[in-house]
Design a protein around this motif. Structure first.
Motif, PDB file in Angstrom:
ATOM      1  N   GLU A   1      39.282 -11.517  -6.810  1.00  0.00           N
ATOM      2  CA  GLU A   1      39.175 -10.074  -6.557  1.00  0.00           C
ATOM      3  C   GLU A   1      39.637  -9.733  -5.132  1.00  0.00           C
ATOM      4  N   LEU A   2      39.182 -10.519  -4.165  1.00  0.00           N
ATOM      5  CA  LEU A   2      39.582 -10.293  -2.778  1.00  0.00           C
ATOM      6  C   LEU A   2      41.075 -10.556  -2.570  1.00  0.00           C
ATOM      7  N   TRP A   3      41.580 -11.617  -3.185  1.00  0.00           N
ATOM      8  CA  TRP A   3      42.998 -11.958  -3.042  1.00  0.00           C
ATOM      9  C   TRP A   3      43.885 -10.838  -3.595  1.00  0.00           C
ATOM     10  N   VAL A   4      43.591 -10.398  -4.801  1.00  0.00           N
ATOM     11  CA  VAL A   4      44.405  -9.362  -5.457  1.00  0.00           C
ATOM     12  C   VAL A   4      44.345  -8.054  -4.651  1.00  0.00           C
ATOM     13  N   ALA A   5      43.154  -7.671  -4.217  1.00  0.00           N
ATOM     14  CA  ALA A   5      43.025  -6.446  -3.424  1.00  0.00           C
ATOM     15  C   ALA A   5      43.798  -6.562  -2.120  1.00  0.00           C
ATOM     16  N   ASN A   6      43.778  -7.731  -1.518  1.00  0.00           N
ATOM     17  CA  ASN A   6      44.493  -7.966  -0.270  1.00  0.00           C
ATOM     18  C   ASN A   6      46.008  -7.882  -0.485  1.00  0.00           C
ATOM     19  N   VAL A   7      46.492  -8.504  -1.536  1.00  0.00           N
ATOM     20  CA  VAL A   7      47.924  -8.414  -1.851  1.00  0.00           C
ATOM     21  C   VAL A   7      48.304  -6.956  -2.078  1.00  0.00           C
ATOM     22  N   ASP A   8      47.547  -6.271  -2.935  1.00  0.00           N
ATOM     23  CA  ASP A   8      47.867  -4.881  -3.283  1.00  0.00           C
ATOM     24  C   ASP A   8      47.833  -3.945  -2.085  1.00  0.00           C
ATOM     25  N   ALA A   9      46.976  -4.230  -1.109  1.00  0.00           N
ATOM     26  CA  ALA A   9      46.860  -3.360   0.066  1.00  0.00           C
ATOM     27  C   ALA A   9      48.060  -3.492   1.003  1.00  0.00           C
ATOM     28  N   GLN A  10      48.783  -4.618   0.907  1.00  0.00           N
ATOM     29  CA  GLN A  10      49.842  -4.879   1.879  1.00  0.00           C
ATOM     30  C   GLN A  10      51.249  -4.969   1.312  1.00  0.00           C
ATOM     31  N   PHE A  11      51.359  -5.375   0.046  1.00  0.00           N
ATOM     32  CA  PHE A  11      52.681  -5.688  -0.492  1.00  0.00           C
ATOM     33  C   PHE A  11      52.835  -5.179  -1.922  1.00  0.00           C
ATOM     34  N   ALA A  12      54.091  -4.977  -2.310  1.00  0.00           N
ATOM     35  CA  ALA A  12      54.427  -4.618  -3.687  1.00  0.00           C
ATOM     36  C   ALA A  12      55.814  -5.185  -3.982  1.00  0.00           C
ATOM     37  N   GLY A  13      55.956  -5.746  -5.160  1.00  0.00           N
ATOM     38  CA  GLY A  13      57.248  -6.310  -5.546  1.00  0.00           C
ATOM     39  C   GLY A  13      57.065  -7.580  -6.343  1.00  0.00           C
ATOM     40  N   ASP A  14      58.167  -8.243  -6.624  1.00  0.00           N
ATOM     41  CA  ASP A  14      58.139  -9.442  -7.465  1.00  0.00           C
ATOM     42  C   ASP A  14      57.319 -10.573  -6.858  1.00  0.00           C
ATOM     43  N   ALA A  15      57.513 -10.856  -5.582  1.00  0.00           N
ATOM     44  CA  ALA A  15      56.751 -11.941  -4.945  1.00  0.00           C
ATOM     45  C   ALA A  15      55.269 -11.587  -4.863  1.00  0.00           C
ATOM     46  N   ALA A  16      54.956 -10.328  -4.622  1.00  0.00           N
ATOM     47  CA  ALA A  16      53.552  -9.899  -4.586  1.00  0.00           C
ATOM     48  C   ALA A  16      52.912 -10.083  -5.957  1.00  0.00           C
ATOM     49  N   GLU A  17      53.628  -9.737  -6.998  1.00  0.00           N
ATOM     50  CA  GLU A  17      53.111  -9.951  -8.358  1.00  0.00           C
ATOM     51  C   GLU A  17      52.928 -11.433  -8.636  1.00  0.00           C
ATOM     52  N   ARG A  18      53.889 -12.241  -8.194  1.00  0.00           N
ATOM     53  CA  ARG A  18      53.792 -13.696  -8.368  1.00  0.00           C
ATOM     54  C   ARG A  18      52.568 -14.244  -7.634  1.00  0.00           C
ATOM     55  N   ALA A  19      52.275 -13.707  -6.466  1.00  0.00           N
ATOM     56  CA  ALA A  19      51.103 -14.152  -5.692  1.00  0.00           C
ATOM     57  C   ALA A  19      49.819 -13.894  -6.471  1.00  0.00           C
TER      58      ALA A  19
END
Length: 159
Positions: free
Chosen positions: A97-115
């Protein structure tokens, strides 16, 4: 950049190690203060964040960009931690939950989705393996022989 409503910023994708470092550092700073998983990092693992961050950057750079810079055994680290303080589904759910929220707060795109996809796979696999099951998400596919051995189905007569 596209025109966005006032106060909103268009997010870019994770592009390189610097972006990975930003993502990983912000995640761990947040995770260390989390009431559920923070004590695992601070009180059980006694994690030195300055030492750990480059290792986790190697890990995620390898996961996202096939950099080949991570050469450790992530599962073995979790086994040792699990022996000190059992890690349950709630811990992995919160980490994710923390990882996904952190990714979503900072990045968007193919690599962010892969993360996010890879984090889900990794969390699920480690959680399954720590509970003594297969790391594979396909573990629920049963063979006839196994179902017969478990007496879940009747054996087929050979004649």
């Amino acid at each position: 950049m596209a025109d966005l409503p006032s106060g909103l910023v268009e997010l870019r994708d994770i592009r390189d190690r610097d972006d990975v470092a930003q993502l990983v550092e912000s995640f761990y700073r947040r995770a260390f203060t989390d009431p559920l998983i923070g004590p695992i990092f601070t009180d059980v693992a006694h994690m030195d964040l300055d030492h750990h961050l480059p290792i986790m950057c190697d890990f995620w750079e390898t996961v996202l960009f096939r950099a080949g810079s991570y050469r450790r055994n992530a599962f073995a680290m979790h086994v040792a931690l699990h022996a000190k303080s059992p890690l349950g589904a709630a811990h992995f759910d919160r980490w994710l939950e923390l990882w996904v929220a952190n990714v979503d707060a900072q990045f968007a795109g193919d690599a962010a989705e892969r993360a996010k996809i890879q984090a889900r796979r990794i969390a699920a696999s480690i959680s399954r393996r720590l509970s003594g099951r297969s790391g594979s998400a396909l573990e629920t596919i049963s063979t006839r022989a196994r179902l017969e051995a478990e007496e879940a189905i009747d054996a087929i007569d050979g004649g």
